[in-house]
Design a protein around this motif. Structure first.
Motif, PDB file in Angstrom:
ATOM      1  N   TRP A 178       0.874  -1.184   0.000  1.00 38.74           N
ATOM      2  CA  TRP A 178       0.000   0.000   0.000  1.00 38.74           C
ATOM      3  C   TRP A 178       0.898   1.215   0.000  1.00 38.74           C
ATOM      4  CZ3 TRP A 178      -3.873   2.739  -1.149  1.00 38.74           C
ATOM      5  CH2 TRP A 178      -4.369   3.792  -0.384  1.00 38.74           C
ATOM      6  N   PHE A 179       0.694   2.069  -1.027  1.00 38.63           N
ATOM      7  CA  PHE A 179       1.467   3.298  -1.167  1.00 38.63           C
ATOM      8  C   PHE A 179       0.504   4.456  -0.908  1.00 38.63           C
ATOM      9  CE2 PHE A 179       3.697   6.177  -4.488  1.00 38.63           C
ATOM     10  CZ  PHE A 179       4.377   6.853  -3.476  1.00 38.63           C
ATOM     11  N   PRO A 180       0.371   4.869   0.367  1.00 45.08           N
ATOM     12  CA  PRO A 180      -0.670   5.837   0.717  1.00 45.08           C
ATOM     13  C   PRO A 180      -0.490   7.202   0.049  1.00 45.08           C
ATOM     14  CG  PRO A 180       0.740   5.357   2.637  1.00 45.08           C
ATOM     15  CD  PRO A 180       1.154   4.428   1.543  1.00 45.08           C
ATOM     16  N   GLY A 181       0.788   7.575  -0.220  1.00 44.51           N
ATOM     17  CA  GLY A 181       1.046   8.903  -0.809  1.00 44.51           C
ATOM     18  C   GLY A 181       0.325   9.105  -2.135  1.00 44.51           C
ATOM     19  N   LYS A 182       0.123   8.037  -2.879  1.00 45.51           N
ATOM     20  CA  LYS A 182      -0.562   8.142  -4.182  1.00 45.51           C
ATOM     21  C   LYS A 182      -1.780   7.213  -4.253  1.00 45.51           C
ATOM     22  CE  LYS A 182       2.261  11.112  -6.107  1.00 45.51           C
ATOM     23  NZ  LYS A 182       1.818  12.411  -6.666  1.00 45.51           N
ATOM     24  N   LYS A 183      -2.129   6.638  -3.132  1.00 41.26           N
ATOM     25  CA  LYS A 183      -3.308   5.762  -3.040  1.00 41.26           C
ATOM     26  C   LYS A 183      -3.259   4.589  -4.038  1.00 41.26           C
ATOM     27  CE  LYS A 183      -6.742   8.633  -0.798  1.00 41.26           C
ATOM     28  NZ  LYS A 183      -7.099   7.614   0.181  1.00 41.26           N
ATOM     29  N   VAL A 184      -2.140   3.885  -4.035  1.00 37.75           N
ATOM     30  CA  VAL A 184      -1.965   2.751  -4.950  1.00 37.75           C
ATOM     31  C   VAL A 184      -1.809   1.455  -4.154  1.00 37.75           C
ATOM     32  CG1 VAL A 184      -0.667   1.834  -6.910  1.00 37.75           C
ATOM     33  CG2 VAL A 184      -0.618   4.293  -6.448  1.00 37.75           C
ATOM     34  N   ILE A 185      -2.529   0.419  -4.602  1.00 37.32           N
ATOM     35  CA  ILE A 185      -2.306  -0.942  -4.083  1.00 37.32           C
ATOM     36  C   ILE A 185      -1.554  -1.742  -5.143  1.00 37.32           C
ATOM     37  CG2 ILE A 185      -3.451  -3.146  -3.561  1.00 37.32           C
ATOM     38  CD1 ILE A 185      -5.685  -1.489  -2.251  1.00 37.32           C
ATOM     39  N   PHE A 186      -0.500  -2.408  -4.719  1.00 38.80           N
ATOM     40  CA  PHE A 186       0.198  -3.363  -5.577  1.00 38.80           C
ATOM     41  C   PHE A 186      -0.159  -4.735  -4.999  1.00 38.80           C
ATOM     42  CE2 PHE A 186       2.408   0.632  -5.614  1.00 38.80           C
ATOM     43  CZ  PHE A 186       2.710   0.845  -6.951  1.00 38.80           C
ATOM     44  N   ALA A 227      -2.498  -2.053  -9.027  1.00 33.73           N
ATOM     45  CA  ALA A 227      -1.598  -2.703  -9.983  1.00 33.73           C
ATOM     46  C   ALA A 227      -1.612  -4.200  -9.685  1.00 33.73           C
ATOM     47  CB  ALA A 227      -0.185  -2.137  -9.838  1.00 33.73           C
ATOM     48  N   PRO A 228      -2.212  -5.018 -10.575  1.00 34.33           N
ATOM     49  CA  PRO A 228      -2.355  -6.455 -10.291  1.00 34.33           C
ATOM     50  C   PRO A 228      -1.075  -7.238 -10.618  1.00 34.33           C
ATOM     51  CG  PRO A 228      -3.400  -5.938 -12.380  1.00 34.33           C
ATOM     52  CD  PRO A 228      -2.822  -4.642 -11.856  1.00 34.33           C
ATOM     53  N   GLY A 229      -1.033  -8.490 -10.202  1.00 36.06           N
ATOM     54  CA  GLY A 229       0.108  -9.360 -10.510  1.00 36.06           C
ATOM     55  C   GLY A 229       0.168  -9.728 -11.985  1.00 36.06           C
ATOM     56  N   HIS A 230      -0.995  -9.763 -12.615  1.00 41.39           N
ATOM     57  CA  HIS A 230      -1.097 -10.022 -14.058  1.00 41.39           C
ATOM     58  C   HIS A 230      -2.224  -9.154 -14.588  1.00 41.39           C
ATOM     59  CE1 HIS A 230       1.465 -13.669 -13.968  1.00 41.39           C
ATOM     60  NE2 HIS A 230       0.984 -13.767 -12.739  1.00 41.39           N
ATOM     61  N   GLY A 231      -2.077  -8.695 -15.824  1.00 45.08           N
ATOM     62  CA  GLY A 231      -3.122  -7.881 -16.433  1.00 45.08           C
ATOM     63  C   GLY A 231      -2.865  -6.407 -16.240  1.00 45.08           C
ATOM     64  N   PRO A 232      -3.689  -5.576 -16.915  1.00 44.21           N
ATOM     65  CA  PRO A 232      -3.432  -4.128 -16.925  1.00 44.21           C
ATOM     66  C   PRO A 232      -3.781  -3.437 -15.607  1.00 44.21           C
ATOM     67  CG  PRO A 232      -5.386  -4.662 -18.222  1.00 44.21           C
ATOM     68  CD  PRO A 232      -4.815  -5.960 -17.769  1.00 44.21           C
ATOM     69  N   LEU A 233      -3.251  -2.216 -15.468  1.00 50.58           N
ATOM     70  CA  LEU A 233      -3.535  -1.377 -14.311  1.00 50.58           C
ATOM     71  C   LEU A 233      -5.045  -1.131 -14.189  1.00 50.58           C
ATOM     72  CD1 LEU A 233      -2.289   0.612 -12.141  1.00 50.58           C
ATOM     73  CD2 LEU A 233      -2.597   2.399 -13.877  1.00 50.58           C
ATOM     74  N   ILE A 234      -5.539  -1.164 -12.953  1.00 45.45           N
ATOM     75  CA  ILE A 234      -6.952  -0.849 -12.707  1.00 45.45           C
ATOM     76  C   ILE A 234      -6.998   0.556 -12.106  1.00 45.45           C
ATOM     77  CG2 ILE A 234      -9.018  -1.531 -11.413  1.00 45.45           C
ATOM     78  CD1 ILE A 234      -7.725  -4.454 -11.558  1.00 45.45           C
ATOM     79  N   GLU A 235      -7.637   1.474 -12.834  1.00 50.45           N
ATOM     80  CA  GLU A 235      -7.636   2.889 -12.447  1.00 50.45           C
ATOM     81  C   GLU A 235      -9.018   3.332 -12.026  1.00 50.45           C
ATOM     82  OE1 GLU A 235      -5.205   5.769 -14.918  1.00 50.45           O
ATOM     83  OE2 GLU A 235      -5.266   4.032 -16.253  1.00 50.45           O
ATOM     84  N   ASP A 242     -14.715  -2.150  -7.340  1.00 50.36           N
ATOM     85  CA  ASP A 242     -15.461  -3.173  -8.046  1.00 50.36           C
ATOM     86  C   ASP A 242     -14.684  -4.498  -8.075  1.00 50.36           C
ATOM     87  OD1 ASP A 242     -17.563  -4.153  -9.482  1.00 50.36           O
ATOM     88  OD2 ASP A 242     -16.788  -3.478 -11.432  1.00 50.36           O
ATOM     89  N   VAL A 243     -13.411  -4.443  -8.479  1.00 50.14           N
ATOM     90  CA  VAL A 243     -12.650  -5.692  -8.599  1.00 50.14           C
ATOM     91  C   VAL A 243     -12.441  -6.332  -7.224  1.00 50.14           C
ATOM     92  CG1 VAL A 243     -10.324  -4.607  -8.547  1.00 50.14           C
ATOM     93  CG2 VAL A 243     -10.614  -6.804  -9.644  1.00 50.14           C
ATOM     94  N   LEU A 244     -12.210  -5.488  -6.205  1.00 47.67           N
ATOM     95  CA  LEU A 244     -11.971  -6.053  -4.867  1.00 47.67           C
ATOM     96  C   LEU A 244     -13.258  -6.624  -4.280  1.00 47.67           C
ATOM     97  CD1 LEU A 244      -9.574  -3.320  -3.403  1.00 47.67           C
ATOM     98  CD2 LEU A 244      -8.951  -5.625  -4.153  1.00 47.67           C
ATOM     99  N   SER A 245     -14.369  -5.878  -4.436  1.00 54.62           N
ATOM    100  CA  SER A 245     -15.595  -6.396  -3.798  1.00 54.62           C
ATOM    101  C   SER A 245     -16.143  -7.626  -4.497  1.00 54.62           C
ATOM    102  CB  SER A 245     -16.709  -5.341  -3.644  1.00 54.62           C
ATOM    103  OG  SER A 245     -16.477  -4.225  -4.371  1.00 54.62           O
ATOM    104  N   ILE A 246     -16.071  -7.668  -5.833  1.00 48.93           N
ATOM    105  CA  ILE A 246     -16.632  -8.839  -6.512  1.00 48.93           C
ATOM    106  C   ILE A 246     -15.751 -10.079  -6.234  1.00 48.93           C
ATOM    107  CG2 ILE A 246     -15.521  -8.632  -8.803  1.00 48.93           C
ATOM    108  CD1 ILE A 246     -19.242  -9.415  -8.257  1.00 48.93           C
ATOM    109  N   THR A 247     -14.442  -9.866  -6.122  1.00 47.50           N
ATOM    110  CA  THR A 247     -13.558 -11.005  -5.824  1.00 47.50           C
ATOM    111  C   THR A 247     -13.810 -11.498  -4.398  1.00 47.50           C
ATOM    112  OG1 THR A 247     -11.923 -10.044  -7.328  1.00 47.50           O
ATOM    113  CG2 THR A 247     -11.162 -11.814  -5.893  1.00 47.50           C
TER     114      THR A 247
END
Ligand SMILES: [Zn+2]
Length: 422
Positions: A178-186, A227-235, A242-247
């Protein structure tokens, strides 16, 4: 299978949030640029190390200060060679390398089972690897962690804070950043832009309930990028949510529905077939749950196996089973190979592919070369059934399993014909 190419995502780089990059490879390599150097999250599979290195060096000259492994799978940790060479050439210090503690046991296991893993990964990735014997799939050489994480760890670089969290999902050694400065999850492979790879038929146990909980921990961050392990960036916040809740929802669903049925005293066969009937359309049609790699039926196995032993049908016949070839020969004493063949052909023409496979197998397994014509016809029929299944299949793992058998059966046809000629 258009979507699988994005899973392997060769060579596309996406820059985002002013200072982050997602380099598409097998798997993704993510980079965060700070004034004091780079944080790199995963470093791809060995064969993609150079591609990732070239892409990264076309973006920035800064040295790597932290390298984080999302988990110990070969497509995330083994592309390090060009980076190590660069360190030596420039006289730079080795970066800190961060991993969860279980990664070391994983790599120890890979070394112990090297031959087996080489074999099974060649099965699982057959359509990508082909006959390339240089494709490294084991952990002979590793760049080992210098910082071991148990549950959480945070560090600072260039005035930015980075927070790591351990959760179980596809593996027991997963870390997400978690990179809080830019609100990014890897996320590593906790998100792979398709149905989670949770019940891989070749691989060890995975963790459906923990997977759902990991998604919920990520949701609480209100991230703007994933930023997922595979596939494009989710912005965008909406898409990330959406991706987190449905998973999370899908993992809770498959876990809880299997557990409910186990508590009702049902065996795997019944649970499996009931579960196929109740898979909700909202999962089936969701863009982030497409079965491009893993798939729902495999997830049912994953939950059952997590809590149950191998005696899975409640039928004592299976306790000390005879070899399937010997059983097949006995079946052929009761009914002729032709009768099985004709019936399998009928099932195939009716579109009942799975039953057709069960019925044709006694002919293929039970006949020897004394009846070559019917044996060859039966093998050809099985090939047709499998090819039809492959056509309808979107899961990469399933397609490879089916295609491998088609290749093996075609080789058997050649062997039988050679035997007849000689
Ligand atoms: Zn991966």
């Amino acid at each position: 299978m258009e979507t699988i190419s994005s899973f392997f995502g060769f060579g596309n780089t996406t820059s985002f949030a002013d200072m982050c990059h997602l380099i598409g490879a097998f798997g993704n390599c993510c980079v965060i640029e700070t004034d004091e150097g780079l944080v790199v999250f995963d470093i791809a599979q060995e064969q993609f190390g150079q591609l990732v290195f070239d892409q990264l060096r076309s973006l920035t000259d800064r040295p790597i200060k932290y390298l984080i492994y999302s988990h110990g799978h070969f497509d995330h940790c083994f592309g390090f060679s060009p980076f190590v060479e660069e360190l030596k050439k420039n006289g730079w210090e080795m970066p800190q390398i961060i991993a969860q503690e279980n990664i070391l046991n994983r790599w120890e296991k890979y070394r112990m089972l090297e031959g087996y893993h080489r074999w099974l990964n060649r099965q699982q990735f057959a359509s990508v690897i082909g006959n390339d014997s240089s494709f490294r799939l084991s952990a002979r050489e590793t760049l080992d962690p210098t910082i071991i994480v148990h549950e959480e760890y945070s560090f600072e670089l260039g005035g930015w804070t980075f927070e790591l969290f351990h959760d179980k999902g596809e593996t027991d050694d997963a870390l997400w950043l978690w990179f809080p400065g830019k609100k990014v999850i890897f996320s590593g492979d906790l998100i792979i832009s398709g149905f989670p790879n949770i019940g891989n038929p070749y691989k060890v146990q995975r963790y459906p309930k923990h997977w759902a909980l990991a998604m919920e921990r990520m949701l609480a961050k209100n991230a703007e990028y994933l930023a997922p392990g595979h596939g494009p960036l989710i912005e965008s916040k909406d898409k990330v949510n959406d991706v987190l809740s449905i998973t999370a929802e899908a993992m809770h669903f498959v876990h809880d529905e299997v557990v409910k049925r186990m508590n009702q005293g049902k065996w795997f066969e019944q649970i499996y077939n009931e579960m196929l009937e109740i898979y909700p359309d909202r999962f089936k049609d969701h863009e982030y749950l497409k079965p491009i790699y893993g798939c729902y039926p495999f997830a049912i196995h994953a939950v059952y196996r997590l809590y149950h032993g191998w005696y899975d049908k409640g039928n004592p016949t299976d306790l000390f089973p005879a070899e399937s070839d010997i059983i097949a020969r006995e079946f052929l004493k009761i009914s002729s190979a032709e009768a099985y063949f004709e019936h399998a052909k009928k099932l195939f023409s009716q579109g009942n592919l799975q039953l057709a496979l069960h019925i044709i197998d006694p002919v293929i397994k039970g006949l020897d070369l004394k009846r070559p014509e019917i044996l060859l016809e039966a093998i050809k029929l099985k090939i047709s059934i499998l090819e039809k299944q492959v056509k309808d299949e979107s899961s990469f793992i399933t397609s490879n399993i089916l295609t491998n058998e088609v290749i093996r059966l075609n080789a058997r046809i050649s062997d039988i014909k050679e035997n007849l000629d000689s």
